[in-house]
Design a protein around this motif. Structure first.
Motif, mmCIF file in Angstrom:
data_model
loop_
_atom_site.group_PDB
_atom_site.id
_atom_site.type_symbol
_atom_site.label_atom_id
_atom_site.label_comp_id
_atom_site.label_asym_id
_atom_site.label_seq_id
_atom_site.Cartn_x
_atom_site.Cartn_y
_atom_site.Cartn_z
ATOM 1 N N HIS A 45 0.816 -1.213 0.000
ATOM 2 C CA HIS A 45 0.000 0.000 0.000
ATOM 3 C C HIS A 45 0.855 1.271 0.000
ATOM 4 N N ARG A 48 0.095 3.137 -3.049
ATOM 5 C CA ARG A 48 -1.140 3.905 -3.062
ATOM 6 C C ARG A 48 -1.031 5.152 -2.196
ATOM 7 N N GLU A 187 -5.036 11.354 -4.248
ATOM 8 C CA GLU A 187 -4.481 10.227 -4.987
ATOM 9 C C GLU A 187 -4.892 10.346 -6.453
ATOM 10 N N LYS A 190 -5.120 6.920 -8.743
ATOM 11 C CA LYS A 190 -6.066 5.861 -8.442
ATOM 12 C C LYS A 190 -7.315 6.342 -7.684
ATOM 13 N N TRP A 194 -10.549 3.891 -6.563
ATOM 14 C CA TRP A 194 -10.852 3.558 -5.178
ATOM 15 C C TRP A 194 -12.211 4.106 -4.772
#
Length: 233
Positions: A45, A48, A187, A190, A194
């Motif tokens: 992660h 991310r 982010e 992404k 998400w």
């Protein structure tokens, strides 16, 4: 196994990783002081929560230390693996497409951005410059000064010393802790994906409730049924 602990300065704000050293007879992954795109082993992660800075354009060598500093100050650690998993062949016989194209204005902007991030001497350390970094700034779990001492590469004083054997450095305090999957910034790459995942999760609960309340036929005819099945698989 390859172990990254050598680096040199490649210009203001830029640190180029040197050739990897070697670590032998490892029984478990070895904590490493430097991060590299070609040798990146950490919590998944991290990709991310601390993504690549998409604003560092026209930079081929020198940006990896900046990413490593961001990862480390956000609380992530990186490792040298204990056994071979995959390799990359750089020989010309494979017919690569050659080098990329670089723009002088983009190089200048990226250099200034990295210099601010790594507190390079005479860099722009104004509030505006730090705000310009957006969600691609440093973390709060550990400091850049700590990383400079720990890694042996000090972009603040422009001094380098080899530091191949390192020990874990605890986070500053628990008040800087955040949930592993909680977004810590915008982010960009992404965020939409998400967000849709969260909406699908809520929808799955609704559809499941409908099915258990005797409305299974309605749920199965919904255009979202495929998403519900994927969620529960």
């Amino acid at each position: 196994m390859p172990h990254l602990c050598h680096a040199s300065f490649a210009g203001p704000g830029k640190v180029a990783n040197g050739r990897a050293s070697a670590a032998a007879n490892l029984e478990r992954p070895l904590l490493a002081p430097l991060w590299a795109a070609g040798l990146s082993f950490s919590r998944c992660h991290a990709e991310r929560n601390v993504p690549n800075d998409i604003n560092l354009k026209s930079v081929f060598a020198g940006e990896e230390y900046g990413r490593g500093a961001r990862l480390w100050t956000h609380g992530y650690d990186f490792y040298s693996i204990s056994r071979p998993i995959i390799g990359t062949y750089y020989g010309g016989e494979k017919g690569g497409g050659g080098s990329g194209r670089f723009d002088a204005k983009e190089i200048d902007a990226s250099t200034k951005r990295l210099s601010t991030l790594l507190k390079w001497p005479n860099s722009d350390q104004s509030d505006d410059a730090w705000k310009e970094l957006g969600s691609y700034g440093l973390g709060k779990r550990r400091t850049l000064e700590q990383y400079a001492e720990w890694s042996g590469v000090n972009t603040i004083t422009t001094q380098i010393r080899q530091n191949c054997i390192v020990s874990y450095v605890p986070w500053i305090d628990k008040s800087s802790e955040y949930a592993e999957y909680e977004p810590i910034g915008n982010e960009i790459v992404k965020d939409s994906m998400w967000k849709r995942r969260g909406e699908d999760k809520k929808l799955a609960k609704i559809q499941t409730g409908m099915a258990t309340s005797g409305e299974a036929s309605k749920a199965s005819s919904s255009k979202y049924t495929d998403k519900v099945v994927m969620f529960h698989s």
